[in-house]
Design a protein around this motif. Structure first.
Motif: not given
Length: 372
Positions: A1-2, A5-7, A10, A228, A232
């Protein structure tokens, strides 16, 4: 994710870890089942007992339970295996007569499987770094010195595999397993040559030795489900108590789901292949988890495309052999996980080249300095 920058990416990697844990947990449950089988329990009650043992142990002991129990497990198993090897070595005047009685066909790798063994060894050597339960153990350690010390002693545990392989040859030479189910070899050797008290201690050690990895594997997968997926995508404001509750629920879900893999052909004897299923799926997360830490401009589109093709190929390959093996007879008996990774990397490179040509903006929450 970090990193990307993609959920979505992830989530995909988390689901891969969760699914990959299922055959590994099933391996432990089936292992307990074969011990109960050797004790005379019917198959269905054996599975039920194995499930209850693992589920209750994990749900109520948390991470400390496997950590503390591993000390007992190590002591019992080392004592049992060394005692068995020495006792049988004396009984047979060494293991040379066993090898001579069986002949090379029983202990040398057939030429047609050489590619399979080499690719499986290489693939499994890489993929063990990608197991979710490995991170649970690392992050739960007291200090980095503990991790370093354990890493030094970890290779010694592979010595067990040599001894257990010899026990399998003893079982073959002595016709102790008429059905030729490899998973019954070691229990059969114990039953045939050792007193009941020793056998009971040995079986207890095997059961404990199965519960501990099953516990860490279930916790690793449960953490992925809780942090996750639940945290999330379902309840971003979940309290710590809620996360603990759903983590315990996730443990039971994982163990129930793993029973599906306890029914595939590999579980009927060659349960080792269950572990290689896990390796195969986890290998497809290598670009996202490891390569991305060194390749600063690697983008999420390339990683996702490679993951999709690689994971699809692995699943298709396992289906073609009906989940009885992980070596593909239709492709030189190559290990399906490594074949999937090669195709994964090829697709990733092609898509990355397209992304560079189209000059698609690549986002990341981490700077190159943070990655380094």
């Amino acid at each position: 994710r970090d990193r990307f920058d993609s959920g979505v990416l992830s989530l995909l990697i988390s689901l891969t870890g969760i699914i990959a844990m299922l055959p590994y947990i099933a391996l432990q449950i089936v292992g307990i089942r074969y011990v109960l089988d050797a004790m005379g329990f019917p198959v269905i009650p054996s599975f039920i007992i194995a499930y209850i043992i693992v589920a209750l142990f994990v749900a109520f002991s948390g991470l400390r339970g496997p950590a503390l129990s591993s000390l007992i497990k190590d002591a019992i198993l080392w004592a049992v295996i060394l005692t068995v090897v020495v006792a049988l070595g004396i009984r047979f005047s060494g293991f040379g007569p066993i090898f001579a009685r069986l002949g090379p066909s029983h202990y040398l790798i057939p030429s047609k499987l050489m590619v399979g063994y080499i690719t499986l060894a290489f693939g499994s050597g890489i993929s063990w770094l990608l197991f979710p339960n490995l991170l649970v153990g690392l992050l739960g350690s007291k200090s980095e010195d503990v991790i370093k010390r354990n890493s030094v002693f970890l290779p010694f545990y592979q010595v067990w595999l040599v001894f257990l392989a010899v026990m399998g040859l003893v079982a073959l030479a002595e016709n102790l397993v008429p059905s030729r189910v490899s998973s019954l070899a070691f229990p059969s050797v114990l039953n045939a040559y050792f007193p009941s008290t020793f056998v009971a201690i040995a079986f207890a050690g095997i059961v404990i030795g199965s519960m501990i990895p099953a516990g860490l594997q279930s916790l690793g997968a449960a953490n992925l489900i809780t942090r996750n997926i639940y945290l999330d995508f379902i309840n971003r404001r979940a309290s710590e108590r809620q996360q603990v509750f759903w983590g315990r629920v996730a443990v039971f879900i994982m163990i129930v789901a793993s029973l599906i893999f306890a029914l595939v052909p590999a579980a009927s004897g060659l349960i080792f292949f269950l572990l290689t299923f896990s390796y195969a799926w986890l290998l497809q997360t290598l670009p996202a988890i490891i390569l991305s830490m060194y390749w600063y401009d690697l983008d999420k589109y390339s990683v996702a495309a490679g993951w999709a093709v690689g994971t699809g190929l692995v699943t298709y390959g396992l289906a073609t052999v009906k989940f009885a093996s992980s070596l593909l007879p239709w492709f030189y008996n190559m290990y399906v996980g490594l074949l999937g990774l090669i195709v994964n990397l090829a697709v990733m490179l092609i898509v990355h080249a397209v992304v560079k040509v189209l000059k698609v903006k690549v986002s990341s929450r981490l700077t190159p300095q943070e990655l380094a």
